[in-house]
Design a protein around this motif. Structure first.
Motif, PDB file in Angstrom:
ATOM      1  N   ALA A  89      25.818   5.648   4.872  1.00 18.23           N
ATOM      2  CA  ALA A  89      25.054   4.629   4.148  1.00 18.23           C
ATOM      3  C   ALA A  89      24.890   3.425   5.066  1.00 18.23           C
ATOM      4  O   ALA A  89      25.872   2.868   5.539  1.00 18.23           O
ATOM      5  N   GLU A  90      23.646   3.071   5.343  1.00 12.49           N
ATOM      6  CA  GLU A  90      23.361   1.915   6.189  1.00 12.49           C
ATOM      7  C   GLU A  90      22.887   0.759   5.317  1.00 12.49           C
ATOM      8  O   GLU A  90      21.848   0.854   4.669  1.00 12.49           O
ATOM      9  N   ALA A  91      23.670  -0.318   5.308  1.00 11.55           N
ATOM     10  CA  ALA A  91      23.246  -1.521   4.594  1.00 11.55           C
ATOM     11  C   ALA A  91      22.137  -2.188   5.398  1.00 11.55           C
ATOM     12  O   ALA A  91      22.123  -2.137   6.630  1.00 11.55           O
ATOM     13  N   PHE A  92      21.200  -2.812   4.700  1.00 14.05           N
ATOM     14  CA  PHE A  92      20.085  -3.465   5.392  1.00 14.05           C
ATOM     15  C   PHE A  92      19.599  -4.668   4.614  1.00 14.05           C
ATOM     16  O   PHE A  92      19.840  -4.800   3.414  1.00 14.05           O
ATOM     17  N   THR A  93      18.904  -5.529   5.340  1.00 14.98           N
ATOM     18  CA  THR A  93      18.128  -6.585   4.700  1.00 14.98           C
ATOM     19  C   THR A  93      16.670  -6.189   4.832  1.00 14.98           C
ATOM     20  O   THR A  93      16.295  -5.438   5.739  1.00 14.98           O
ATOM     21  N   ALA A  94      15.849  -6.687   3.925  1.00 14.67           N
ATOM     22  CA  ALA A  94      14.433  -6.320   3.911  1.00 14.67           C
ATOM     23  C   ALA A  94      13.577  -7.573   3.896  1.00 14.67           C
ATOM     24  O   ALA A  94      13.865  -8.525   3.182  1.00 14.67           O
ATOM     25  N   THR A  95      12.525  -7.541   4.699  1.00 17.45           N
ATOM     26  CA  THR A  95      11.542  -8.616   4.745  1.00 17.45           C
ATOM     27  C   THR A  95      10.182  -8.004   4.435  1.00 17.45           C
ATOM     28  O   THR A  95       9.769  -7.048   5.104  1.00 17.45           O
ATOM     29  N   GLU A  96       9.497  -8.546   3.445  1.00 20.90           N
ATOM     30  CA  GLU A  96       8.191  -7.992   3.092  1.00 20.90           C
ATOM     31  C   GLU A  96       7.166  -8.356   4.155  1.00 20.90           C
ATOM     32  O   GLU A  96       7.123  -9.484   4.644  1.00 20.90           O
ATOM     33  N   VAL A  97       6.344  -7.387   4.522  1.00 23.35           N
ATOM     34  CA  VAL A  97       5.310  -7.557   5.538  1.00 23.35           C
ATOM     35  C   VAL A  97       4.048  -8.110   4.879  1.00 23.35           C
ATOM     36  O   VAL A  97       3.638  -7.644   3.809  1.00 23.35           O
ATOM     37  N   ALA A  98       3.434  -9.087   5.508  1.00 23.31           N
ATOM     38  CA  ALA A  98       2.192  -9.690   4.995  1.00 23.31           C
ATOM     39  C   ALA A  98       1.058  -8.665   5.034  1.00 23.31           C
ATOM     40  O   ALA A  98       1.008  -7.791   5.912  1.00 23.31           O
ATOM     41  N   ASP A  99       0.130  -8.776   4.091  1.00 21.64           N
ATOM     42  CA  ASP A  99      -0.988  -7.837   4.003  1.00 21.64           C
ATOM     43  C   ASP A  99      -1.747  -7.713   5.321  1.00 21.64           C
ATOM     44  O   ASP A  99      -2.138  -6.617   5.721  1.00 21.64           O
ATOM     45  N   ASP A 100      -1.968  -8.822   6.012  1.00 20.48           N
ATOM     46  CA  ASP A 100      -2.725  -8.799   7.268  1.00 20.48           C
ATOM     47  C   ASP A 100      -2.023  -8.014   8.367  1.00 20.48           C
ATOM     48  O   ASP A 100      -2.663  -7.572   9.319  1.00 20.48           O
ATOM     49  N   ASP A 101      -0.706  -7.820   8.246  1.00 18.52           N
ATOM     50  CA  ASP A 101       0.063  -7.116   9.280  1.00 18.52           C
ATOM     51  C   ASP A 101       0.329  -5.650   8.937  1.00 18.52           C
ATOM     52  O   ASP A 101       0.979  -4.942   9.700  1.00 18.52           O
ATOM     53  N   LYS A 102      -0.183  -5.184   7.810  1.00 24.24           N
ATOM     54  CA  LYS A 102       0.115  -3.828   7.340  1.00 24.24           C
ATOM     55  C   LYS A 102      -0.752  -2.735   7.956  1.00 24.24           C
ATOM     56  O   LYS A 102      -0.372  -1.570   7.918  1.00 24.24           O
ATOM     57  N   VAL A 103      -1.909  -3.074   8.500  1.00 25.29           N
ATOM     58  CA  VAL A 103      -2.870  -2.050   8.934  1.00 25.29           C
ATOM     59  C   VAL A 103      -2.238  -0.998   9.850  1.00 25.29           C
ATOM     60  O   VAL A 103      -2.315   0.206   9.558  1.00 25.29           O
ATOM     61  N   PRO A 104      -1.598  -1.358  10.970  1.00 28.75           N
ATOM     62  CA  PRO A 104      -1.036  -0.312  11.832  1.00 28.75           C
ATOM     63  C   PRO A 104       0.113   0.451  11.160  1.00 28.75           C
ATOM     64  O   PRO A 104       0.328   1.637  11.448  1.00 28.75           O
ATOM     65  N   LEU A 105       0.820  -0.204  10.255  1.00 28.87           N
ATOM     66  CA  LEU A 105       1.933   0.453   9.569  1.00 28.87           C
ATOM     67  C   LEU A 105       1.420   1.463   8.548  1.00 28.87           C
ATOM     68  O   LEU A 105       1.934   2.589   8.462  1.00 28.87           O
ATOM     69  N   LEU A 106       0.404   1.076   7.782  1.00 27.86           N
ATOM     70  CA  LEU A 106      -0.199   2.020   6.834  1.00 27.86           C
ATOM     71  C   LEU A 106      -0.822   3.202   7.570  1.00 27.86           C
ATOM     72  O   LEU A 106      -0.716   4.344   7.125  1.00 27.86           O
ATOM     73  N   ARG A 107      -1.461   2.932   8.696  1.00 30.27           N
ATOM     74  CA  ARG A 107      -2.074   3.999   9.489  1.00 30.27           C
ATOM     75  C   ARG A 107      -0.991   4.991   9.965  1.00 30.27           C
ATOM     76  O   ARG A 107      -1.143   6.205   9.852  1.00 30.27           O
TER      77      ARG A 107
END
Length: 149
Positions: A89-107
């Motif tokens: 089990a890896e504990a993590f923190t999460a930061t939401e990505v802004a809509d403008d920065d999502k394009v390469p990630l969604l792709r």
């Protein structure tokens, strides 16, 4: 913020998610699967769901193909959680990505898992123009994961 949500059907909840979770809890990753554990925003109890862990340029991300579902709301409130694979089990923190920065990630996400989740992206695929990916970005939360343990 978008309120886009596609609720899972009976088969997904009772067969598919359970099967993937069962395998993942036993240490068998199905195409990068992990069991996401995040504290409920109201109850404080651990909530789990299978997710696909995306890695792009050495960074890890969680993408919500079904939109602003319960785990995304809990993630915003908790600010992190655990990713589980077998006994690890890896504990993590999460930061939401802004809509403008999502394009390469969604792709990248669609390139890897379109056969599994493509139906949730309104006809947009990994080869779609950037404008189409930008248009659907508000409907699909993306979180950058930073492992803390």
């Amino acid at each position: 913020m978008s309120t886009h949500v596609i609720e899972p059907g009976w088969f997904t909840v009772n067969v598919f998610n359970r099967a993937v979770s069962w395998l993942t809890r036993r240490g068998i990753s199905v195409w990068g699967s992990r069991v996401l554990a995040v504290r409920g925003r109201k109850s404080g109890q651990w909530r789990t769901t299978p997710v696909n862990l995306l890695t792009v340029d050495g960074q890890q991300y969680l993408v919500a193909p079904r939109g602003h579902v319960q785990w995304t709301r809990n993630m915003r409130a908790a600010g992190g959680g655990e990713l589980r694979l077998g006994r690890k089990a890896e504990a993590f923190t999460a930061t939401e990505v802004a809509d403008d920065d999502k394009v390469p990630l969604l792709r990248a996400y669609l390139k890897r898992w379109k056969a599994e989740v493509g139906v949730f992206f309104k006809g947009v695929g990994p080869d779609s123009p950037d404008a189409d990916l930008r248009r659907i970005a508000p409907d699909h939360p993306v979180f950058r994961i930073t492992v803390t343990n």
